[in-house]
Scaffold this motif. Structure first.
Motif, PDB file in Angstrom:
ATOM      1  N   ARG A  39       0.832  -1.204   0.000  1.00  0.00           N
ATOM      2  CA  ARG A  39       0.000   0.000   0.000  1.00  0.00           C
ATOM      3  C   ARG A  39       0.865   1.252   0.000  1.00  0.00           C
ATOM      4  O   ARG A  39       0.443   2.292  -0.500  1.00  0.00           O
ATOM      5  N   ASP A  40       2.095   1.140   0.563  1.00  0.00           N
ATOM      6  CA  ASP A  40       2.985   2.304   0.673  1.00  0.00           C
ATOM      7  C   ASP A  40       4.301   2.150  -0.080  1.00  0.00           C
ATOM      8  O   ASP A  40       5.003   3.135  -0.286  1.00  0.00           O
ATOM      9  N   ILE A  41       4.655   0.946  -0.440  1.00  0.00           N
ATOM     10  CA  ILE A  41       5.929   0.675  -1.120  1.00  0.00           C
ATOM     11  C   ILE A  41       5.612   0.265  -2.558  1.00  0.00           C
ATOM     12  O   ILE A  41       4.718  -0.549  -2.770  1.00  0.00           O
ATOM     13  N   PRO A  42       6.335   0.795  -3.543  1.00  0.00           N
ATOM     14  CA  PRO A  42       6.080   0.398  -4.931  1.00  0.00           C
ATOM     15  C   PRO A  42       6.237  -1.112  -5.113  1.00  0.00           C
ATOM     16  O   PRO A  42       7.100  -1.738  -4.491  1.00  0.00           O
ATOM     17  N   VAL A  43       5.409  -1.691  -5.959  1.00  0.00           N
ATOM     18  CA  VAL A  43       5.361  -3.140  -6.113  1.00  0.00           C
ATOM     19  C   VAL A  43       6.704  -3.729  -6.541  1.00  0.00           C
ATOM     20  O   VAL A  43       7.100  -4.792  -6.052  1.00  0.00           O
ATOM     21  N   GLY A  44       7.418  -3.082  -7.434  1.00  0.00           N
ATOM     22  CA  GLY A  44       8.700  -3.616  -7.875  1.00  0.00           C
ATOM     23  C   GLY A  44       9.702  -3.703  -6.739  1.00  0.00           C
ATOM     24  O   GLY A  44      10.389  -4.709  -6.563  1.00  0.00           O
ATOM     25  N   THR A  45       9.770  -2.662  -5.943  1.00  0.00           N
ATOM     26  CA  THR A  45      10.677  -2.638  -4.792  1.00  0.00           C
ATOM     27  C   THR A  45      10.210  -3.624  -3.726  1.00  0.00           C
ATOM     28  O   THR A  45      11.000  -4.424  -3.217  1.00  0.00           O
ATOM     29  N   GLY A  46       8.942  -3.560  -3.379  1.00  0.00           N
ATOM     30  CA  GLY A  46       8.409  -4.420  -2.324  1.00  0.00           C
ATOM     31  C   GLY A  46       8.546  -5.896  -2.638  1.00  0.00           C
ATOM     32  O   GLY A  46       9.005  -6.682  -1.801  1.00  0.00           O
ATOM     33  N   TYR A  47       8.191  -6.268  -3.846  1.00  0.00           N
ATOM     34  CA  TYR A  47       8.257  -7.679  -4.210  1.00  0.00           C
ATOM     35  C   TYR A  47       9.701  -8.159  -4.242  1.00  0.00           C
ATOM     36  O   TYR A  47      10.010  -9.254  -3.757  1.00  0.00           O
ATOM     37  N   ALA A  48      10.609  -7.353  -4.790  1.00  0.00           N
ATOM     38  CA  ALA A  48      12.019  -7.747  -4.856  1.00  0.00           C
ATOM     39  C   ALA A  48      12.611  -7.906  -3.453  1.00  0.00           C
ATOM     40  O   ALA A  48      13.362  -8.852  -3.188  1.00  0.00           O
ATOM     41  N   VAL A  49      12.289  -7.004  -2.550  1.00  0.00           N
ATOM     42  CA  VAL A  49      12.784  -7.104  -1.178  1.00  0.00           C
ATOM     43  C   VAL A  49      12.204  -8.337  -0.497  1.00  0.00           C
ATOM     44  O   VAL A  49      12.911  -9.103   0.161  1.00  0.00           O
ATOM     45  N   TRP A  50      10.915  -8.576  -0.655  1.00  0.00           N
ATOM     46  CA  TRP A  50      10.232  -9.730  -0.057  1.00  0.00           C
ATOM     47  C   TRP A  50      10.867 -11.035  -0.538  1.00  0.00           C
ATOM     48  O   TRP A  50      11.207 -11.904   0.273  1.00  0.00           O
ATOM     49  N   VAL A  51      11.037 -11.156  -1.837  1.00  0.00           N
ATOM     50  CA  VAL A  51      11.643 -12.364  -2.402  1.00  0.00           C
ATOM     51  C   VAL A  51      13.090 -12.500  -1.940  1.00  0.00           C
ATOM     52  O   VAL A  51      13.541 -13.600  -1.603  1.00  0.00           O
ATOM     53  N   GLY A  52      13.826 -11.387  -1.915  1.00  0.00           N
ATOM     54  CA  GLY A  52      15.219 -11.435  -1.492  1.00  0.00           C
ATOM     55  C   GLY A  52      15.373 -11.922  -0.065  1.00  0.00           C
ATOM     56  O   GLY A  52      16.210 -12.778   0.232  1.00  0.00           O
ATOM     57  N   ILE A  53      14.559 -11.384   0.830  1.00  0.00           N
ATOM     58  CA  ILE A  53      14.608 -11.813   2.228  1.00  0.00           C
ATOM     59  C   ILE A  53      14.258 -13.292   2.335  1.00  0.00           C
ATOM     60  O   ILE A  53      14.937 -14.057   3.036  1.00  0.00           O
ATOM     61  N   GLY A  54      13.208 -13.695   1.654  1.00  0.00           N
ATOM     62  CA  GLY A  54      12.800 -15.099   1.693  1.00  0.00           C
ATOM     63  C   GLY A  54      13.842 -16.030   1.107  1.00  0.00           C
ATOM     64  O   GLY A  54      14.129 -17.099   1.658  1.00  0.00           O
ATOM     65  N   ALA A  55      14.450 -15.634  -0.001  1.00  0.00           N
ATOM     66  CA  ALA A  55      15.454 -16.479  -0.652  1.00  0.00           C
ATOM     67  C   ALA A  55      16.704 -16.611   0.208  1.00  0.00           C
ATOM     68  O   ALA A  55      17.232 -17.714   0.398  1.00  0.00           O
ATOM     69  N   VAL A  56      17.186 -15.491   0.736  1.00  0.00           N
ATOM     70  CA  VAL A  56      18.381 -15.534   1.585  1.00  0.00           C
ATOM     71  C   VAL A  56      18.081 -16.311   2.865  1.00  0.00           C
ATOM     72  O   VAL A  56      18.873 -17.166   3.286  1.00  0.00           O
TER      73      VAL A  56
END
Length: 104
Positions: free
Chosen positions: A51-68
């Motif tokens: 709702r507050d973070i752009p989808v490209g940034t938010g999704y990349a950060v979410w996936v990055g945290i999950g992957a690491v």
């Protein structure tokens, strides 16, 4: 608050990924239930953060945290290889996630 929700959601992605592995194709009840709960909470937190973070940034950060997180659990607790090249690649992912936060 959105960034906190995003980080927690990324950590929950690690939980559901490991639970999915442990569920043995959904044939084990407890890991399957943990998978479903963590997945719903992770997606809900991601939706809240977006709702507050752009989808490209938010999704990349979410996936990055999950992957690491998933890779680290695999290396530290599940006996997966922790070779220098793998660790360096994970550090690059972390640098990318931090960069996305800094340049948001």
């Amino acid at each position: 608050m959105a960034w906190l929700a995003l980080v927690i959601s990324g950590l929950l992605e690690t939980v559901w990924a490991i639970a999915l592995d442990r569920s043995a194709g959904f044939s084990r009840l407890l890991p399957s239930a943990v998978f479903v709960l963590a997945l719903v909470l992770s997606m809900g937190g991601l939706a809240y953060a977006l709702r507050d973070i752009p989808v490209g940034t938010g999704y990349a950060v979410w996936v990055g945290i999950g992957a690491v997180g998933t890779a680290l659990v695999g290396m530290l607790a599940l006996g997966e290889s922790a070779s220098l090249p793998r660790v360096l690649c994970l550090l690059l992912v972390i640098a990318g996630v931090v960069g996305l936060k800094i340049f948001h």
